[in-house]
Enzyme design. Structure first.
Site, short mmCIF file in Angstrom:
data_model
loop_
_atom_site.label_atom_id
_atom_site.label_comp_id
_atom_site.label_asym_id
_atom_site.label_seq_id
_atom_site.Cartn_x
_atom_site.Cartn_y
_atom_site.Cartn_z
CD GLU A 117 44.98 33.06 37.94
OE1 GLU A 117 44.00 33.77 37.72
OE2 GLU A 117 45.21 32.52 39.05
CD GLU A 128 47.44 34.55 42.25
OE1 GLU A 128 48.09 34.98 41.29
OE2 GLU A 128 46.21 34.72 42.37
C1 GAL Z 1 43.90 35.02 40.86
C2 GAL Z 1 44.50 36.14 40.05
C3 GAL Z 1 44.70 37.38 40.89
C4 GAL Z 1 43.48 37.67 41.71
C5 GAL Z 1 43.15 36.49 42.55
C6 GAL Z 1 41.97 36.69 43.48
O1 GAL Z 1 43.33 34.04 40.08
O2 GAL Z 1 45.75 35.75 39.54
O3 GAL Z 1 45.01 38.47 40.07
O4 GAL Z 1 42.43 37.99 40.85
O5 GAL Z 1 42.86 35.41 41.69
O6 GAL Z 1 41.72 35.52 44.18
#
Ligand code: GAL
Length: 791
Positions: A426, A502
């Site tokens: 990200e 993710e």
């Molecule tokens: C994502 C990020 C993670 C965490 C997560 C929480 O965007 O990669 O590190 O912050 O969100 O939802």
């Protein structure tokens, strides 16, 4: 010449730790160019040419300011939670525990007999900027808290009668590297490595299996050997592949001759007939044993071991991932490294506990969010069978950034568990032209060091802009379910290899069924979802429906400190975990267990203690992997539903206390049942340890689950009694936790409130053998004791 092969000794014990910096009156530079040995002789502000004497090394120790610690050590988790209005943003995502500076010091001896060897101190990870002096010599600084580094102390060590050695490490953790709890201090292992001057290099082997067939595998081995003698040295390099029973199944010998102060790379190819393949289900490991002998093969000079797993990886744009030639769905979780009771300083057994819990849930892949893990985590993933996405901390093409990436690649590329290298997560420059150039640089460096695995960027925007996605082999979709991005992109870019890098970020708190903004709790029904995230069901169902998505990495396997989304102070921990920060399962755990494993199971939520809701309708959810399931309340059937293992089944049940039974059936026959009984008052403490014996080695740990039950032994799902612990015998309480993301109780303590029926105690063995007795007591309920044998 008599030699002994390499020794790798733990350098973890008996450090002194000082919280806060120690003053230095003069800038201390490296090198030794003069004869001064006393800082007092140098005028204020005068350029200091020598650094032989570092007053911090010799500083008269005020015992009161120092304490003895063993590594791994995280001083941040020993602190108190602080709400600092001005720093709220800063502290919120890191868990409101103050960071800062700390110093470590250790006195050690090197025997006279080691003179002539190479002596290296290897740090696996120090959070964060570290500066190391040995015997007053500045050895260097290292900026990343996530990569390992080492110092060669051969010349400045004191051997035998020359005196004792002192290592001094200043750790400055004032700056963060990420937006989660990162801890402070020497939180991974340290090693003292002694080798002959003719030796295998650091991370000096590279083992690959370019051909993997059932009848035969080809194993390529590249070995780098250093000759740190002044003169040319000759020897024999013997490389053997051992199977799991330590039988040599292939071997090869090379004659080597290396000029003084030079190194060489030796490459060889071996065949393994009828190889046992590695997979998460059958993690068969071979070992490559590299030995250097003298030219007459009389004496062994060095031994170096490398894990070998024979497996073939293939990623496709249409059908996702193939492992050993077969389609394989990635059922992954993202995880940070911290855990209840220990912060980021995890004894290896705690790491093992975490990996085993994930495996029991059916998880077959682990994303190291958002940085490289400890070496032991990778060893465990190799051994226990867990695919790994190994991740670089950030999109960084500075010399330090590139050095960090290379360090990860050289250190980790022999682990069969690793299936891809993540270049970043990200990053703001995703989808930009500059970002694409940077990503391209990192990806190309990676391909040179390891051409056998694909690179990936775990992106949350910019998938189709600036050529960014083309700079890596796999495009990662973080939260690609938003507007079905990863489904539309597949139609538009059918050749793009994709993965759900993710997803989910569904916030729930263990044992809580109503949102509570005052306490900072999220209901287990998961209806408090941040705008970028979605339910567990939605993100997994997408993967099942669209094989091109390859698999999923759910955010996260475990709760962690920091990111208390959607809450903030007094909530200090995250709610994203499928398990809480102690590894206690939330209800979502059973959704995955149903979807990801074939072991017949049923699960019912919520608990059945709603005495203030008698007669009211309760929303009951069940999960199962059987064909059908029936729900029975106090002997009365509430009907049967056909199971979709990737979904929940919903029931509206008028509450009456008693017994709610979920029965899982296949071919109309009961296969499994779960009985939920309304519990009475908290009456008794129970203790359950994951081990009944511990190695008396000062490191081994047992995870003791504490539960509060009623007079009939039923867990009281709302119990919150305070439990006091005492310990006798050769062990100590390493830490405690309860999974409550709003608890401000210390983890380094001998007491803990239970949270919704449970808390956890981590016991660590000392050196002596004998019975370790843990006693747990509380006011007005029956105490408990457990005996663990240290052997
Ligand atoms: C994502 C990020 C993670 C965490 C997560 C929480 O965007 O990669 O590190 O912050 O969100 O939802």
């Amino acid at each position: 010449m008599k030699t002994t092969p390499r020794t790798v000794q733990s350098f973890d014990s008996d450090w002194l730790f000082h919280l806060g910096d120690l003053p230095v009156r003069h800038a201390v530079k490296g090198g030794m160019t003069g004869g001064l040995t006393d800082c007092e002789q140098i005028a204020e502000g005068e350029w200091l040419k020598i650094a032989y004497f570092d007053e911090r090394e010799q500083a008269a120790l005020d015992e009161r300011d120092w304490k003895t610690v063993n590594l791994p050590h995280d001083w941040c988790v020993e602190g108190n939670y602080v709400y600092d209005g001005d720093m709220v943003k800063h502290h919120k995502s890191h868990g409101y525990l103050p960071v800062g500076i700390g110093c470590y010091r250790k006195v050690f001896e090197i025997p006279a007999g080691d003179l002539g060897k190479k002596i290296i101190i290897e740090f696996d990870g120090v959070m964060r900027n570290s500066t190391v002096w040995v015997n007053g010599h500045l050895m260097g600084t290292h900026q990343s808290g996530y990569t390992g580094f080492c110092y060669d102390i051969t010349d400045i060590a004191r051997y035998g009668e020359e005196g004792q050695n002192v290592i001094f490490v200043k750790v400055d953790a004032s700056d963060y590297e990420g937006w989660w709890y990162e801890g402070c201090g020497i939180y991974r292992h340290v090693w003292l490595i002694k080798t002959d001057r003719l030796h295998v290099g650091r991370h000096g082997t590279y083992v690959t299996t370019p051909v993997v067939r059932e009848d035969e595998a080809q194993v390529n081995i590249k070995t780098t050997i250093y000759n740190e003698y002044a003169q040319t040295m000759s020897g024999i390099l013997k490389t053997s592949i051992m199977d799991r029973t330590k039988q040599v199944v292939a071997s090869f010998s090379n004659k080597i001759t290396i000029e003084g102060d030079r190194d060489t790379e030796v490459e060889m190819v071996m065949a393994l007939m009828a190889p046992n393949l590695w997979s998460p289900e059958q993690p068969y490991l071979y070992e490559v044993v590299t030995e250097i002998y003298d030219a007459n093969e009389n004496q062994i000079i060095d031994i170096y071991k490398t894990p070998l797993g024979v497996r073939a990886l293939q990623f496709t744009a249409d059908n996702g991932f193939y492992l050993n030639g077969k389609p394989y769905l990635i059922k992954g979780t993202c995880n940070h490294q911290d855990f209840a009771g220990v912060g980021v300083a995890l004894p290896d057994q705690v790491t093992e506990y975490k990996i085993k819990l994930l495996k029991e849930m059916g998880c077959n892949a682990y994303r190291c969010a958002h940085h490289a893990p400890s070496p032991e985590l990778l060893d465990l993933c190799d051994r226990l069978g867990m695919l790994v996405m190994d991740e670089n901390r950030k999109l960084d093409i500075s010399p330090d950034g590139i050095a960090d990436l290379k360090e990860i690649l050289y250190r980790d590329r022999n682990h069969p568990s690793i299936i891809m290298w993540s270049m970043e997560n990200e990053e703001i420059l995703e989808g930009t032209i500059m970002g694409s150039r940077m990503l391209d640089t990192l990806s190309r460096i990676t391909h040179v060091i390891d051409p056998t695995r694909p690179t990936i960027a775990c992106m949350n925007h910019g998938w189709n802009d600036g050529g960014y996605s083309n700079s890596v082999d796999i495009t990662g979709y973080n939260y690609g379910q938003r507007e079905d991005q990863y489904i539309h992109d597949h139609e538009q870019f059918p050749d793009r290899i994709m993965i759900g890098s993710e997803s989910t970020s569904c916030t729930t708190t263990r044992g809580i069924y109503e949102n509570d903004t005052v306490m900072g709790y999220c209901s287990s029904y998961g209806d408090q979802i941040p705008e970028w995230s979605c339910s567990h069901e939605k993100s997994w169902q997408d993967i099942v429906k669209h094989p091109h998505l390859t698999g999923i990495f759910v955010w996260t396997g475990f709760d962690y400190r920091g990111e208390p989304t959607p809450h903030q102070w007094p909530c200090i921990g995250s709610h994203f975990g499928i398990m809480d920060s102690c590894g206690f399962p939330k209800d979502a755990y059973f959704y995955y267990k149903a979807a990801w494993t074939d072991e017949p199971m049923v699960h019912v939520m919520p608990h059945w203690n709603w005495l203030d809701k008698v007669g009211q309708e309760i929303n009951v959810w069940t999960y199962s992997n059987c064909e059908t399931m029936e729900l029975v309340l106090n002997g009365q059937s509430l009907g049967e539903q056909v199971v979709d293992r990737n979904s929940r089944m919903e029931w509206k049940v008028k509450y009456s206390p008693g017994e709610l039974i979920a029965i899982g059936k296949t071919a109309d026959k009961e296969i499994v049942r779960k009985v939920m009984v309304t519990a009475g008052h908290p009456s008794i403490i129970t203790l359950k340890s994951d081990k009944i014996t511990l190695n008396a080695n000062d490191t081994d740990v047992a995870m003791v689950k504490v539960s509060i039950v009623d007079h009939a032994g039923i867990i009281v799902p709302t119990a919150d009694n305070e439990i006091l612990f005492t310990i006798e015998g050769p062990g100590k309480i390493l830490g405690v936790g309860n999974g409550n993301p709003s608890s401000h109780e210390p983890d380094k303590a001998t007491r803990r409130w239970a949270f919704n029926g449970h808390c956890l105690v981590i016991i660590q063995a000392a050196i002596g053998k004998g019975e370790i007795i843990l006693r747990a007591s509380s006011t007005s309920i029956e105490s408990a004791a457990i005996v663990i044998e240290a052997i």
